[in-house]
Design a protein around this motif. Structure first.
Motif, PDB file in Angstrom:
ATOM      1  N   LYS A   1     -36.706 -33.669  12.026  1.00 48.51           N
ATOM      2  CA  LYS A   1     -36.047 -33.965  10.738  1.00 48.51           C
ATOM      3  C   LYS A   1     -36.878 -35.000   9.973  1.00 48.51           C
ATOM      4  O   LYS A   1     -37.475 -35.882  10.573  1.00 48.51           O
ATOM      5  CB  LYS A   1     -34.651 -34.536  10.995  1.00 48.51           C
ATOM      6  N   SER A   2     -36.879 -34.874   8.650  1.00 50.79           N
ATOM      7  CA  SER A   2     -37.662 -35.845   7.889  1.00 50.79           C
ATOM      8  C   SER A   2     -36.813 -37.077   7.568  1.00 50.79           C
ATOM      9  O   SER A   2     -35.578 -37.029   7.574  1.00 50.79           O
ATOM     10  CB  SER A   2     -38.224 -35.216   6.618  1.00 50.79           C
ATOM     11  N   ILE A   3     -37.510 -38.193   7.317  1.00 45.12           N
ATOM     12  CA  ILE A   3     -36.840 -39.469   7.095  1.00 45.12           C
ATOM     13  C   ILE A   3     -37.160 -39.953   5.686  1.00 45.12           C
ATOM     14  O   ILE A   3     -38.310 -39.929   5.255  1.00 45.12           O
ATOM     15  CB  ILE A   3     -37.303 -40.491   8.153  1.00 45.12           C
ATOM     16  N   LYS A   4     -36.105 -40.395   4.983  1.00 47.72           N
ATOM     17  CA  LYS A   4     -36.284 -40.841   3.603  1.00 47.72           C
ATOM     18  C   LYS A   4     -36.564 -42.335   3.579  1.00 47.72           C
ATOM     19  O   LYS A   4     -35.917 -43.121   4.264  1.00 47.72           O
ATOM     20  CB  LYS A   4     -35.019 -40.545   2.797  1.00 47.72           C
ATOM     21  N   TRP A   5     -37.587 -42.705   2.790  1.00 43.20           N
ATOM     22  CA  TRP A   5     -37.877 -44.124   2.592  1.00 43.20           C
ATOM     23  C   TRP A   5     -38.275 -44.287   1.140  1.00 43.20           C
ATOM     24  O   TRP A   5     -39.264 -43.695   0.711  1.00 43.20           O
ATOM     25  CB  TRP A   5     -38.988 -44.587   3.531  1.00 43.20           C
ATOM     26  N   GLY A   6     -37.516 -45.061   0.397  1.00 44.22           N
ATOM     27  CA  GLY A   6     -37.763 -45.158  -1.044  1.00 44.22           C
ATOM     28  C   GLY A   6     -37.615 -43.780  -1.655  1.00 44.22           C
ATOM     29  O   GLY A   6     -36.677 -43.051  -1.339  1.00 44.22           O
ATOM     30  N   PRO A   7     -38.538 -43.401  -2.505  1.00 48.91           N
ATOM     31  CA  PRO A   7     -38.410 -42.106  -3.161  1.00 48.91           C
ATOM     32  C   PRO A   7     -38.973 -40.955  -2.324  1.00 48.91           C
ATOM     33  O   PRO A   7     -38.880 -39.805  -2.734  1.00 48.91           O
ATOM     34  CB  PRO A   7     -39.238 -42.288  -4.438  1.00 48.91           C
ATOM     35  N   ASN A   8     -39.553 -41.266  -1.164  1.00 47.71           N
ATOM     36  CA  ASN A   8     -40.304 -40.244  -0.423  1.00 47.71           C
ATOM     37  C   ASN A   8     -39.620 -39.801   0.862  1.00 47.71           C
ATOM     38  O   ASN A   8     -38.872 -40.556   1.472  1.00 47.71           O
ATOM     39  CB  ASN A   8     -41.696 -40.766  -0.071  1.00 47.71           C
ATOM     40  N   TYR A   9     -39.890 -38.562   1.235  1.00 44.62           N
ATOM     41  CA  TYR A   9     -39.468 -38.049   2.536  1.00 44.62           C
ATOM     42  C   TYR A   9     -40.678 -38.008   3.448  1.00 44.62           C
ATOM     43  O   TYR A   9     -41.743 -37.558   3.047  1.00 44.62           O
ATOM     44  CB  TYR A   9     -38.865 -36.658   2.400  1.00 44.62           C
ATOM     45  N   PHE A  10     -40.499 -38.485   4.696  1.00 42.54           N
ATOM     46  CA  PHE A  10     -41.604 -38.504   5.642  1.00 42.54           C
ATOM     47  C   PHE A  10     -41.315 -37.528   6.757  1.00 42.54           C
ATOM     48  O   PHE A  10     -40.219 -37.540   7.319  1.00 42.54           O
ATOM     49  CB  PHE A  10     -41.790 -39.906   6.207  1.00 42.54           C
ATOM     50  N   ARG A  11     -42.301 -36.710   7.059  1.00 38.56           N
ATOM     51  CA  ARG A  11     -42.111 -35.738   8.126  1.00 38.56           C
ATOM     52  C   ARG A  11     -42.304 -36.407   9.475  1.00 38.56           C
ATOM     53  O   ARG A  11     -43.175 -37.262   9.642  1.00 38.56           O
ATOM     54  CB  ARG A  11     -43.094 -34.581   7.948  1.00 38.56           C
ATOM     55  N   THR A  12     -41.477 -35.999  10.453  1.00 31.83           N
ATOM     56  CA  THR A  12     -41.635 -36.555  11.794  1.00 31.83           C
ATOM     57  C   THR A  12     -42.563 -35.686  12.623  1.00 31.83           C
ATOM     58  O   THR A  12     -42.923 -36.041  13.730  1.00 31.83           O
ATOM     59  CB  THR A  12     -40.278 -36.666  12.514  1.00 31.83           C
ATOM     60  N   ARG A  13     -42.921 -34.527  12.091  1.00 31.58           N
ATOM     61  CA  ARG A  13     -43.861 -33.641  12.780  1.00 31.58           C
ATOM     62  C   ARG A  13     -45.018 -33.346  11.846  1.00 31.58           C
ATOM     63  O   ARG A  13     -44.814 -33.194  10.642  1.00 31.58           O
ATOM     64  CB  ARG A  13     -43.176 -32.313  13.132  1.00 31.58           C
ATOM     65  N   PRO A  14     -46.223 -33.256  12.377  1.00 30.09           N
ATOM     66  CA  PRO A  14     -47.360 -32.943  11.501  1.00 30.09           C
ATOM     67  C   PRO A  14     -47.239 -31.545  10.904  1.00 30.09           C
ATOM     68  O   PRO A  14     -46.623 -30.677  11.493  1.00 30.09           O
ATOM     69  CB  PRO A  14     -48.571 -33.047  12.411  1.00 30.09           C
TER      70      PRO A  14
END
Lengths: 230, 421
Positions: free
Chosen positions: B408-421
């Motif tokens: 699942k991706s994680i939101k930080w500020g305006p961006n979503y970060f992927r937990t998998r490449p």
């Protein structure tokens, strides 16, 4: 490599050694405390021996005024305390521990003696305090656990009867006689002997309350000794 | 007779005591103050303040941050302050522009791109030899730069970390965070002795600009850009220095939700970054490779183990209690009536060892309070932390591992970060 990053094996080894020493000290202190508990239990056993003996002497000496002077409540309470402590010892050392087995065996004899005495007081003084002998085993008997829970709970709500818990697998002549007399068998545990009547299998709380007429006894006792229920 | 519970306690105590003893030995081994303050060594420093919607309360937090920088002991000519407005939708930019009269530079993104992008933008415009980010909810003590800068006399030092603490903790959550940060200060103090700091937090860690020029700026695709940068420095074989008595204060998150999502990001980012830099788990990287990183991983596994065991025991006891209620009925009398017999209290290694460990850790906290010249009380936070963190901390770890495994991706500020490449 930068010197500070270098691995100093000696420090890791020293840390391991000190940790093991702390563990060892912990084990020694813990062991010492438990040894003292065993000693305490043995001395408690001595106390109960004296207690029961003196009760018996009182019993024989004051035949004429037996019912007036016979007070067994402290004897009963001490017996119950030994029982609780023994259960705890079982938890610490396991059921199989020879010291625990020996103490339990001795405890069962004390219980038999108390039972006989109470029975006699019941008969001679026309009391009718219910006496329950409870046969159980710790060895693969789920119902026994439940029966134990029910009896403990029952006593908490109606402290008007005596229970004598006997481990089936203990081996002494008095117990062997009782098992023979009441036809106690391993596969029929838990078994209760209530005032001479044998009940096989788990007995639920309500049926015991009814059988022992505990509601009636509680009401009577509350009327007679209101200060006990404040 | 050892039960499963005993084994778990022994394992925890063993790992806990071993690391504690090792830490104690590290503290006790003779070490000297490595870097003295030096009036002559004054390289130019650039501080970047990323901000997003700081308009509330008339920009009070930003004012405190900037003023703490303006008031610091470092020569003004050697200090550059850059505020980067990350596309705020309120009047933050106007507030920031007010500081231009003090020589503060102001850069701005029209649309928010996230903190890492903002800091990178500031770093690209920075003219200092050393750069640091400082969040708009934090402030520094006046002598922090004087204490941090001398570290860079050593050519191997690529970053220097101050002690980051919570200012004036009031709520329960802030007390917990206070202790959490203080533990981190203590552990970093030790790690520094071992040349093995895995994380130089983004809050006011000074970084040598030349390292960034040579090895790239903060990775905007990482949800833990500071950890990624630190691992990169370690990976290149350089040193991260720590100055325990240089204090930077921050306010910590206010809500439980923010608390959990911050840790979710940190913990998940930790897993991803450690996997990315798993080659660091090697004696070639010294104490970091053989002790600090492995112990962190062991701790995570133990935390998981304890969490699930606790939950299982909770359910087990609950089901037993329900069964008992089924057998004998419910009564308040049964709950509140108990008698105390000291004989029935067990004192053995499973009670003695955690007790020892507890006091060892408390004494470590008093040690770090003294060393880091901390004025605030530490006892309340210590108990708040120990009371709650075993549950909320491990809950965050469970969540992080779940997010990682489920991708699942994680939101930080305006961006979503992927937990998998």
């Amino acid at each position: 490599m930068i010197s500070r990053k270098r691995i100093k094996t000696s420090r890791y080894v020293a840390a391991l050694a000190i940790t093991l020493v702390i563990f060892l000290i912990g084990f020694i202190i813990g062991g010492e405390i438990n040894e003292r508990k065993i000693d305490a239990l043995y001395s408690l056993e001595q106390d109960i021996r004296v207690e029961s003996l003196s009760n018996e002497l009182v019993f024989q000496l004051v035949q004429k005024d037996l019912c007036g002077s016979m007070n067994m409540s402290s004897y009963t309470e001490e017996l119950a305390q030994i029982g609780r402590r023994l259960t705890y010892m079982e938890g610490v050392y396991g059921y199989e521990d020879p010291r625990v087995v020996r103490l339990k065996s001795y405890y069962s004899l004390l219980q038999v003696r108390h039972w006989l005495l109470s029975d006699e007081v019941n008969a001679k003084c026309s009391y009718d305090k219910p006496l329950i002998v409870y046969f159980y085993t710790n060895d693969g008997c789920g119902d026994c656990e439940d029966q134990g829970l029910v009896l403990t709970n029952l006593y908490r709500h109606y402290p008007l009867f005596n229970t004598y818990s006997m481990e089936y697998s203990l081996d002494n002549p008095a117990l062997a006689f009782l098992k023979e007399r009441y036809g106690i068998e391993r596969h029929r545990l838990p078994t209760l002997v209530v005032n001479g009547e044998v009940l096989y299998g788990f007995q639920d709380k309500d049926s015991l309350v009814e059988r022992l007429e505990l509601e009636r006894r509680l009401a009577e006792d509350m009327a007679a000794n209101p200060e006990r229920y404040e | 007779m050892l039960t499963l519970q005993d084994w778990i306690i022994y394992l925890l105590c063993f790992v806990g005591l071993f690391t504690s003893v090792f830490f104690a030995l590290t503290i006790l081994s003779p070490h000297k103050m490595r870097y003295r303050r030096d009036q002559k060594f004054r390289p130019k420093v650039s501080i970047i303040i990323p901000m997003w919607n700081e308009g509330s309360a008339n920009g009070e937090r930003l004012r405190k941050t900037v003023e703490s920088l303006l008031a610091c002991d470092y020569p003004k000519s050697k200090l550059e302050i850059i505020i980067v407005n990350d596309g705020s939708t309120d009047n933050s930019l106007n507030l920031a522009n007010q500081y231009r009269v003090h020589g503060v530079k102001v850069l701005s993104y029209r649309k928010s791109r996230g903190k890492t992008h903002a800091v990178n933008l500031g770093m690209r415009h920075a003219t200092g030899e050393l750069v640091a980010g400082l969040d708009a909810d934090s402030f520094i003590m006046p002598d922090v730069l004087d204490k941090l800068v001398p570290c860079f006399k050593d050519k191997n030092v690529m970053a220097a970390v101050p002690s980051i603490k919570i200012w004036n903790p009031r709520s329960f959550l802030q007390l917990v965070q206070y202790q959490e940060f203080l533990s981190a200060v203590f552990i970093r103090h030790i790690q520094s002795e071992l040349g093995a700091i895995p994380l130089a937090p983004g809050a006011f860690t000074l970084i040598r600009k030349s390292f960034i020029d040579a090895h790239g700026d903060l990775r905007a695709d990482s949800m833990v850009e500071d950890l990624e940068m630190s691992m990169r420095i370690q990976s290149e074989g350089y040193l991260i220095e720590n100055v325990t008595y240089a204090n930077v204060y921050t306010s910590g998150v206010k809500t439980f939700r923010a608390f959990v999502s911050q840790r979710l990001r940190w913990f998940c980012g930790f897993i991803i970054t450690v996997r990315k830099y798993n080659h660091l788990l090697h004696p070639r990287y010294g104490n970091l490779g053989v002790f600090i990183l492995p112990v962190s991983i062991i701790y995570i596994l133990l935390t998981m183990g304890v969490f699930f065991y606790t939950i299982a025991m909770l359910f087990y006891n609950l089901s037993r209690w329900l069964w008992e209620v089924h057998l004998v009925g419910f009564s308040f009398k049964d709950i509140f009536e108990f008698s105390f017999d000291p004989f029935l209290v067990t004192i053995d290694n499973t009670t003695i060892l955690p007790f020892i460990l507890f006091f060892v850790i408390l004494s470590f906290m008093y040690y770090i309070k003294t060393v880091s010249e901390e004025k605030q009380g530490i006892l309340m936070p210590f108990f708040a932390f120990n009371f709650s963190y075993w549950l909320i901390g491990s809950l965050c770890w469970v969540l992080a591992i779940y997010y990682y495994i489920a991708g699942k991706s994680i939101k930080w500020g305006p961006n979503y970060f992927r937990t998998r490449p």
